[in-house]
Write a protein that holds these residues in place. Structure first.
Motif, PDB file in Angstrom:
ATOM      1  N   UNK A   1      29.411  51.758  50.483  1.00 20.36           N
ATOM      2  CA  UNK A   1      29.727  52.374  49.202  1.00 20.36           C
ATOM      3  C   UNK A   1      30.852  51.692  48.445  1.00 20.36           C
ATOM      4  N   UNK A   2      31.541  50.754  49.103  1.00 20.41           N
ATOM      5  CA  UNK A   2      32.640  50.046  48.445  1.00 20.41           C
ATOM      6  C   UNK A   2      32.087  49.164  47.324  1.00 20.41           C
ATOM      7  N   UNK A   3      32.756  49.174  46.204  1.00 12.24           N
ATOM      8  CA  UNK A   3      32.329  48.370  45.056  1.00 12.24           C
ATOM      9  C   UNK A   3      32.512  46.884  45.326  1.00 12.24           C
ATOM     10  N   UNK A   4      31.652  46.086  44.688  1.00  6.76           N
ATOM     11  CA  UNK A   4      31.731  44.624  44.759  1.00  6.76           C
ATOM     12  C   UNK A   4      31.813  44.114  43.322  1.00  6.76           C
ATOM     13  N   UNK A   5      32.793  43.239  43.082  1.00  4.83           N
ATOM     14  CA  UNK A   5      33.044  42.678  41.759  1.00  4.83           C
ATOM     15  C   UNK A   5      32.953  41.161  41.815  1.00  4.83           C
ATOM     16  N   UNK A   6      32.755  40.539  40.653  1.00  2.48           N
ATOM     17  CA  UNK A   6      32.930  39.096  40.572  1.00  2.48           C
ATOM     18  C   UNK A   6      34.371  38.842  40.128  1.00  2.48           C
ATOM     19  N   UNK A   7      34.831  37.598  40.122  1.00  2.00           N
ATOM     20  CA  UNK A   7      36.235  37.330  39.767  1.00  2.00           C
ATOM     21  C   UNK A   7      36.628  37.789  38.366  1.00  2.00           C
ATOM     22  N   UNK A   8      35.654  37.938  37.468  1.00  2.00           N
ATOM     23  CA  UNK A   8      35.948  38.402  36.113  1.00  2.00           C
ATOM     24  C   UNK A   8      36.129  39.917  36.056  1.00  2.00           C
ATOM     25  N   UNK A   9      35.925  40.591  37.185  1.00  2.00           N
ATOM     26  CA  UNK A   9      36.075  42.041  37.232  1.00  2.00           C
ATOM     27  C   UNK A   9      34.805  42.804  36.926  1.00  2.00           C
ATOM     28  N   UNK A  10      33.698  42.082  36.736  1.00  2.00           N
ATOM     29  CA  UNK A  10      32.412  42.725  36.463  1.00  2.00           C
ATOM     30  C   UNK A  10      31.855  43.323  37.748  1.00  2.00           C
ATOM     31  N   UNK A  11      31.457  44.581  37.701  1.00  2.00           N
ATOM     32  CA  UNK A  11      30.886  45.241  38.871  1.00  2.00           C
ATOM     33  C   UNK A  11      29.497  44.688  39.141  1.00  2.00           C
TER      34      UNK A  11
ATOM     35  N   UNK B   1      40.338  47.709  44.479  1.00  2.04           N
ATOM     36  CA  UNK B   1      39.754  48.728  45.345  1.00  2.04           C
ATOM     37  C   UNK B   1      38.346  48.391  45.776  1.00  2.04           C
ATOM     38  N   UNK B   2      38.077  47.089  45.892  1.00  2.60           N
ATOM     39  CA  UNK B   2      36.746  46.653  46.291  1.00  2.60           C
ATOM     40  C   UNK B   2      36.747  45.198  46.696  1.00  2.60           C
ATOM     41  N   UNK B   3      35.553  44.712  47.013  1.00  2.00           N
ATOM     42  CA  UNK B   3      35.383  43.326  47.418  1.00  2.00           C
ATOM     43  C   UNK B   3      35.105  42.464  46.196  1.00  2.00           C
ATOM     44  N   UNK B   4      35.585  41.239  46.242  1.00  2.00           N
ATOM     45  CA  UNK B   4      35.335  40.267  45.189  1.00  2.00           C
ATOM     46  C   UNK B   4      34.540  39.121  45.806  1.00  2.00           C
ATOM     47  N   UNK B   5      33.515  38.706  45.081  1.00  2.00           N
ATOM     48  CA  UNK B   5      32.671  37.613  45.533  1.00  2.00           C
ATOM     49  C   UNK B   5      32.478  36.654  44.360  1.00  2.00           C
ATOM     50  N   UNK B   6      32.487  35.369  44.645  1.00  2.00           N
ATOM     51  CA  UNK B   6      32.370  34.335  43.607  1.00  2.00           C
ATOM     52  C   UNK B   6      30.919  34.209  43.139  1.00  2.00           C
ATOM     53  N   UNK B   7      30.439  35.207  42.413  1.00  2.00           N
ATOM     54  CA  UNK B   7      29.074  35.200  41.880  1.00  2.00           C
ATOM     55  C   UNK B   7      29.074  35.845  40.505  1.00  2.00           C
ATOM     56  N   UNK B   8      28.115  35.456  39.695  1.00  2.00           N
ATOM     57  CA  UNK B   8      27.865  36.239  38.495  1.00  2.00           C
ATOM     58  C   UNK B   8      26.535  36.952  38.696  1.00  2.00           C
ATOM     59  N   UNK B   9      26.251  37.910  37.866  1.00  2.00           N
ATOM     60  CA  UNK B   9      25.026  38.709  38.017  1.00  2.00           C
ATOM     61  C   UNK B   9      23.769  37.838  38.042  1.00  2.00           C
ATOM     62  N   UNK B  10      23.766  36.794  37.241  1.00  2.00           N
ATOM     63  CA  UNK B  10      22.600  35.922  37.164  1.00  2.00           C
ATOM     64  C   UNK B  10      22.265  35.256  38.482  1.00  2.00           C
TER      65      UNK B  10
END
Length: 121
Positions: free
Chosen positions: A20-30, A78-87
């Motif tokens: 349930x923890x949120x995952x964001x990209x480095x730009x802060x986009x969920x 308050x979540x994980x960050x991963x080096x990805x964009x939605x695309x």
């Protein structure tokens, strides 16, 4: 009796707190949420965090295994960050919520290869 620290001050986290923890990209986009994670039965190492993404009103989410090494916990977000964009998820190895792939060596190589990582097992 053991000293008790709040969970956010420890390097360990209970599995039910990861889901349930949120995952964001480095730009802060969920990007989504961790739906579950895959643990190696023999070593106990977490291999993948399965990202739940998409859908509407909790239905139709797709699931994308992300190698655990790709995720970094950000306390401020308050979540994980991963080096990805939605695309990047459009063509990523994934599965529907009602399916489970064979998490075998071939699948592991495909997942790691997609993200430019070497399959370590």
């Amino acid at each position: 009796m053991a000293d008790l620290l709040p969970e956010n001050q420890s390097d360990l986290i209970a599995s039910d707190r990861v889901e349930g923890t949120l995952v964001f990209n480095p730009a802060g986009e969920k990007l989504g949420r961790i739906s579950n994670f895959m643990v190696d039965k023999r070593s106990g190492q977490v291999r993948y965090a399965v990202l739940s993404f998409g859908g509407f009103l909790g239905l139709g989410h797709d699931h994308y295994p992300l190698p655990w090494s790709m995720l970094h916990y950000d306390v401020a977000m308050g979540g994980y960050v991963v080096e990805l964009d939605r695309g990047a998820l459009d063509d990523a190895p994934g599965h529907a919520s009602d399916q489970r792939p064979r998490f075998d060596e071939d699948y592991g190589r495909a997942v790691h290869g997609y993200y430019g990582l070497i399959y370590p097992w």
